[in-house]
Design a protein around this motif. Structure first.
Motif, PDB file in Angstrom:
ATOM      1  N   SER A 206       0.812  -1.214   0.000  1.00  0.00           N
ATOM      2  CA  SER A 206       0.000   0.000   0.000  1.00  0.00           C
ATOM      3  C   SER A 206       0.848   1.268   0.000  1.00  0.00           C
ATOM      4  O   SER A 206       0.471   2.270   0.565  1.00  0.00           O
ATOM      5  CB  SER A 206      -0.957  -0.020   1.184  1.00  0.00           C
TER       6      SER A 206
ATOM      7  N   GLU B  58     -13.427  -2.193   2.234  1.00  0.00           N
ATOM      8  CA  GLU B  58     -13.389  -1.646   3.600  1.00  0.00           C
ATOM      9  C   GLU B  58     -12.158  -2.156   4.341  1.00  0.00           C
ATOM     10  O   GLU B  58     -11.463  -1.395   5.027  1.00  0.00           O
ATOM     11  CB  GLU B  58     -14.633  -2.080   4.382  1.00  0.00           C
TER      12      GLU B  58
ATOM     13  N   ASP C 295      -9.134  -0.423   3.254  1.00  0.00           N
ATOM     14  CA  ASP C 295      -9.065   0.948   3.804  1.00  0.00           C
ATOM     15  C   ASP C 295      -8.595   0.910   5.263  1.00  0.00           C
ATOM     16  O   ASP C 295      -7.782   1.727   5.681  1.00  0.00           O
ATOM     17  CB  ASP C 295     -10.439   1.628   3.704  1.00  0.00           C
TER      18      ASP C 295
ATOM     19  N   SER D 191      -4.734  -0.155   5.237  1.00  0.00           N
ATOM     20  CA  SER D 191      -3.746   0.651   4.497  1.00  0.00           C
ATOM     21  C   SER D 191      -3.419   1.922   5.276  1.00  0.00           C
ATOM     22  O   SER D 191      -4.201   2.359   6.121  1.00  0.00           O
ATOM     23  CB  SER D 191      -4.274   0.975   3.098  1.00  0.00           C
TER      24      SER D 191
ATOM     25  N   SER E 265      -6.101   6.086  -0.751  1.00  0.00           N
ATOM     26  CA  SER E 265      -7.535   6.050  -1.079  1.00  0.00           C
ATOM     27  C   SER E 265      -7.867   4.696  -1.686  1.00  0.00           C
ATOM     28  O   SER E 265      -7.157   4.245  -2.598  1.00  0.00           O
ATOM     29  CB  SER E 265      -7.891   7.137  -2.096  1.00  0.00           C
ATOM     30  N   VAL E 266      -8.938   4.070  -1.177  1.00  0.00           N
ATOM     31  CA  VAL E 266      -9.366   2.777  -1.717  1.00  0.00           C
ATOM     32  C   VAL E 266     -10.607   3.007  -2.578  1.00  0.00           C
ATOM     33  O   VAL E 266     -11.561   3.661  -2.146  1.00  0.00           O
ATOM     34  CB  VAL E 266      -9.676   1.778  -0.584  1.00  0.00           C
TER      35      VAL E 266
ATOM     36  N   GLN F 230     -14.858   6.149  -3.698  1.00  0.00           N
ATOM     37  CA  GLN F 230     -13.927   5.832  -2.607  1.00  0.00           C
ATOM     38  C   GLN F 230     -14.684   5.122  -1.479  1.00  0.00           C
ATOM     39  O   GLN F 230     -15.816   5.489  -1.146  1.00  0.00           O
ATOM     40  CB  GLN F 230     -13.289   7.108  -2.061  1.00  0.00           C
TER      41      GLN F 230
ATOM     42  N   LYS G  56     -14.476   4.586   2.387  1.00  0.00           N
ATOM     43  CA  LYS G  56     -13.761   5.143   3.533  1.00  0.00           C
ATOM     44  C   LYS G  56     -14.508   4.770   4.804  1.00  0.00           C
ATOM     45  O   LYS G  56     -15.681   5.095   4.966  1.00  0.00           O
ATOM     46  CB  LYS G  56     -13.675   6.672   3.383  1.00  0.00           C
TER      47      LYS G  56
ATOM     48  N   ARG H   7     -12.887   2.291  12.104  1.00  0.00           N
ATOM     49  CA  ARG H   7     -11.577   1.943  11.527  1.00  0.00           C
ATOM     50  C   ARG H   7     -10.635   1.470  12.640  1.00  0.00           C
ATOM     51  O   ARG H   7      -9.918   0.481  12.482  1.00  0.00           O
ATOM     52  CB  ARG H   7     -11.004   3.183  10.835  1.00  0.00           C
TER      53      ARG H   7
END
Ligand code: SF4
Length: 373
Positions: free
Chosen positions: A75, A90, A93, A96, A101-102, A350, A352, A358
């Motif tokens: 990443s 997800e 994200d 990483s 940005s995923v 994206q 996020k 997270r």
């Protein structure tokens, strides 16, 4: 809307009609050009269940466990374009670094199994178990095929994430910490893994989220070691023992190999059981002339049949193929659109994950990666 670097952010599941007017050759040329322009700024990750016209562009392919590892190790790129489904993006994200940005080329690419458990349902089940067993340590384990919110629930409650390649190790870890495990959302992976570990079937009970109730007596719940969520994969649940018998009767040397998302009777009737990576390795390393009937998603079976031409490779379901419909949503058109937008400085679609989710989802995922080392 723009991100902190001034890059425009857009979300869309419908792409301009022009992309559907392009020939395969034109699409390929435009994907190649956009990818070349982005260079090392972008890395494409592709799940094995993607169609050939999408997976050909992946820099790395894998099952959900391998792709999670790649999201950590590969990443350094500014953008990860994830050719898979929403829960995988997800996970990428979460794992990483900040600033990556995923992108999921089609935000409609989900997983019907992951949709079978949501936060409210898991909270309900968890509260019932806590009330019923106030002094018993219960460890929540979620299969990778789940939302980031459920991974966060596991992180916050001393649990972890598992995949089909490490479920046994994760359950062993859980039983070293608690007396019972709540396993969601795939009942089959939980039951097959528990059975392999020697846990009697009567000590694995089922929770039905639709009725908010346990499908067992109070005594069975008392004695249960694993509480299985009543979820399943619509692709893998279709394989049957009859299909295994039928293919063996037609091809006496045929070996049956299936994914552990299949039902227990199918797993017991198979010669080999394992994750997608395991299936690939077994088939690729088998001698020329080997015969395989594979019980997993059809795109992978087709790819193996194409690359292993010295072997006979069939789908266990025969001509009645069972594709993962949601993986098919990532089309070459969506991929081209996402890459061309990136090349022009627009981040589209994206994925996020909110900061609090997270954090705890990261805790559960990092526990899995540490246990699996
Ligand atoms: S094959 Fe099944 S579990 Fe895998 S992504 Fe598709 S619906 Fe989900």
């Amino acid at each position: 809307m723009a991100d902190e670097l001034g890059i425009e952010l857009h979300a869309n599941t419908r792409i301009p009609d022009d992309y559907y007017m392009l020939s395969d050759a034109e699409l390929d040329a435009r994907i190649l050009a956009a990818k070349a322009q982005l260079g090392e700024q972008v890395v494409l990750l592709g799940h094995h269940y993607q169609g050939a016209r999408v997976v050909q562009w992946a820099d790395f392919t894998g099952d959900s466990f391998k792709l999670a590892q790649l999201a950590v190790t590969k990443s350094t790129a500014r953008y990860i374009v994830f050719c898979g489904v929403h829960f995988m993006a997800e996970t990428a994200d979460v794992l990483s670094p900040d600033g990556t940005s995923v992108i999921l080329p089609d935000l409609g690419a989900g997983c019907s199994m992951a949709d079978m458990a949501d936060e409210r349902q898991v909270d309900t089940c968890w509260s019932m178990l806590q009330e019923r067993f106030p002094t018993t340590k219960i460890i929540p384990i979620t299969y990778m095929n789940s939302t980031a919110a459920l991974k966060a629930f596991c992180g916050e409650n001393d649990g972890a994430v598992c995949t089909s390649s490490n479920a046994e190790g994760i359950l062993n870890w859980a039983f070293a910490r608690g007396e019972k495990v709540l396993f969601f959302p795939d009942q089959h992976l939980g039951r097959n893994t528990g059975y392999k570990m020697g846990i009697p079937l009567e000590q694995m009970v089922v929770y039905n989220p639709l009725f908010g109730d346990f499908e067992c007596t109070d005594e069975q719940l008392e004695n249960a070691r694993i509480i299985l969520w009543k979820g399943f994969c619509s692709v893998h649940q279709k394989f049957s023992v009859e299909q295994a018998q039928e293919v063996r009767s037609r091809y006496p040397g045929m070996k049956v190999i299936v994914h552990p998302e299949c039902a227990l009777d199918v797993v017991l009737a198979a010669d080999h059981v394992g994750s997608t990576e395991y299936i690939i390795k077994m088939v690729e390393e088998s001698p020329a002339g080997s015969q395989w009937a594979i019980g997993t998603e059809i795109n992978l079976v087709h790819r193996l049949a194409e690359t292993q031409k010295d072997k006979l490779i069939l789908s266990l379901s025969g001509p009645n193929v069972c594709p993962c419909a949601t993986m098919y949503r990532i089309s070459p058109q969506h991929l081209c659109w996402a890459l061309e937008n990136l090349a022009e400085g627009r981040v589209v679609n994206q994925v996020k994950v909110a900061p609090d989710i997270r954090h705890w989802a990261g805790v559960a995922l990092q526990r899995m990666l540490a246990i699996t080392k």
